[in-house]
Write a protein that holds these residues in place. Sequence first.
Motif, PDB file in Angstrom:
ATOM      1  N   UNK A 147      28.770  61.828   2.745  1.00  0.00           N
ATOM      2  CA  UNK A 147      28.974  62.215   1.659  1.00  0.00           C
ATOM      3  C   UNK A 147      28.047  63.299   0.935  1.00  0.00           C
ATOM      4  N   UNK A 148      29.366  64.253   0.100  1.00  0.00           N
ATOM      5  CA  UNK A 148      29.091  64.915  -0.532  1.00  0.00           C
ATOM      6  C   UNK A 148      27.889  64.804  -1.871  1.00  0.00           C
ATOM      7  N   UNK A 149      26.828  65.202  -1.391  1.00  0.00           N
ATOM      8  CA  UNK A 149      25.921  64.467  -2.566  1.00  0.00           C
ATOM      9  C   UNK A 149      25.975  64.876  -4.237  1.00  0.00           C
ATOM     10  N   UNK A 150      25.967  63.876  -4.786  1.00  0.00           N
ATOM     11  CA  UNK A 150      26.200  64.336  -6.927  1.00  0.00           C
ATOM     12  C   UNK A 150      27.790  63.377  -6.851  1.00  0.00           C
ATOM     13  N   UNK A 151      28.373  63.548  -6.505  1.00  0.00           N
ATOM     14  CA  UNK A 151      29.812  62.734  -6.491  1.00  0.00           C
ATOM     15  C   UNK A 151      29.766  61.841  -7.382  1.00  0.00           C
ATOM     16  N   UNK A 158      23.184  69.917   5.686  1.00  0.00           N
ATOM     17  CA  UNK A 158      21.845  70.257   4.891  1.00  0.00           C
ATOM     18  C   UNK A 158      22.709  71.553   3.699  1.00  0.00           C
ATOM     19  N   UNK A 159      23.228  72.315   4.744  1.00  0.00           N
ATOM     20  CA  UNK A 159      23.320  73.093   3.610  1.00  0.00           C
ATOM     21  C   UNK A 159      24.542  72.916   2.657  1.00  0.00           C
ATOM     22  N   UNK A 160      25.474  72.292   3.378  1.00  0.00           N
ATOM     23  CA  UNK A 160      26.545  71.934   1.720  1.00  0.00           C
ATOM     24  C   UNK A 160      26.221  70.672   0.805  1.00  0.00           C
ATOM     25  N   UNK A 161      25.058  70.173   1.128  1.00  0.00           N
ATOM     26  CA  UNK A 161      24.827  69.024   0.604  1.00  0.00           C
ATOM     27  C   UNK A 161      26.043  68.270   1.045  1.00  0.00           C
ATOM     28  N   UNK A 162      26.066  67.261   1.987  1.00  0.00           N
ATOM     29  CA  UNK A 162      26.447  66.103   2.866  1.00  0.00           C
ATOM     30  C   UNK A 162      25.610  65.566   3.081  1.00  0.00           C
ATOM     31  N   UNK A 163      25.281  64.198   3.324  1.00  0.00           N
ATOM     32  CA  UNK A 163      24.511  63.060   3.651  1.00  0.00           C
ATOM     33  C   UNK A 163      25.017  61.912   3.992  1.00  0.00           C
ATOM     34  N   UNK A 164      24.213  61.536   5.444  1.00  0.00           N
ATOM     35  CA  UNK A 164      25.032  60.573   5.786  1.00  0.00           C
ATOM     36  C   UNK A 164      23.684  59.241   4.759  1.00  0.00           C
ATOM     37  N   UNK A 165      22.910  59.370   4.266  1.00  0.00           N
ATOM     38  CA  UNK A 165      22.709  58.647   3.670  1.00  0.00           C
ATOM     39  C   UNK A 165      22.815  57.197   3.031  1.00  0.00           C
ATOM     40  N   UNK A 166      23.731  57.877   2.000  1.00  0.00           N
ATOM     41  CA  UNK A 166      24.651  57.522   0.872  1.00  0.00           C
ATOM     42  C   UNK A 166      25.767  56.999   1.436  1.00  0.00           C
ATOM     43  N   UNK A 173      37.244  64.540   1.395  1.00  0.00           N
ATOM     44  CA  UNK A 173      37.282  63.240   1.892  1.00  0.00           C
ATOM     45  C   UNK A 173      36.767  62.179   0.563  1.00  0.00           C
ATOM     46  N   UNK A 174      35.150  63.142   0.216  1.00  0.00           N
ATOM     47  CA  UNK A 174      34.250  61.165  -0.555  1.00  0.00           C
ATOM     48  C   UNK A 174      34.934  61.121  -0.993  1.00  0.00           C
ATOM     49  N   UNK A 175      35.770  62.087  -2.315  1.00  0.00           N
ATOM     50  CA  UNK A 175      36.475  61.953  -3.489  1.00  0.00           C
ATOM     51  C   UNK A 175      37.520  61.209  -3.216  1.00  0.00           C
TER      52      UNK A 175
END
Length: 316
Positions: free
Chosen positions: A68-72, A163-171, A230-232
Amino acid sequence: MKQVLSGLTAALLMAAPSAAQTPAPPSSDPDAVLVEELVVTARERGPAWWRVSDGDTTVYVLGAPSGMVKGMAWDDAVLERRLAGANQVILPFNNVGVGVFGAAGVLIDIARLKAKAPIEDTLAPALKARFVAAREAVGQPAKRYALKNGLAAGILLVADYRDHAHISAAEPAKTVARMAKARKIKTVTKVYPLGPILGATLRTSAQAQAACLDDALDEVEAGSAKARAATQAWADGDVRAALDGERGYEKCLNSAPGASDLDARIKADEAAAIAQALKTPGHAVAVIPLRPLLSQGGVLDRLRAQGFVIKTPGES
């Protein structure tokens, strides 16, 4: 070299493999085949929820994206409503860790993965060119991937890309856990040992290692725009579009020997946790990654086979 090994350990700690219940889909990707009637766009605003019920109890299941893209932003109104009065929250069973008695073996296995030269020096010209372009795109030097094993290099590369693209598996599990804690709701999760995963990595065939590198490069080359879309889609409750995100990291982990056995165990444990929650009158909340939730042999497929009633996000 210390930086390489610590980075690889962190990458392996991000998630655990996933695979299907017997009989497995005809694919090396255990979550490739979905239960189509469960892939439904949400009626309510926000991310999609499934419901598992048995008599006087319901478990509301939030499907989570693999990355998931962080901050969305996403609408958590339904989550707020379902946390109210919940007797427990089941978080994803996708964590791995190192126990006291297994630490020495883990360190030995990690040391066995290292190499004197970058792995790109061992690759065929075309694959090497793709790998170099990918690691340069994420701002990493060749020495970071001084590894003997292509599966390990692929996992580390995708972890660096995310990490570079600010994509997290934690959210969104991290947000759900924080909200549950604030409301003093019991949370349920599980940690699996890292040692067997590392041992399996060392036993991976050359063919599987090459396939993993290809999957990893596909994800990096797809870029963050696809992950953002995909996150959106996930935030909008568009389940099918949310499932379109690249999954190089998950595919790499699935390449290791024994990955299907571990994933079958994880899915069985998650299904069992939901079944256990259904024994307590009232309602509970669960967060399960989308593909393991919806695949053949996945969590909902298992629960349905046990006789529980499953309702999709499209049902009132």
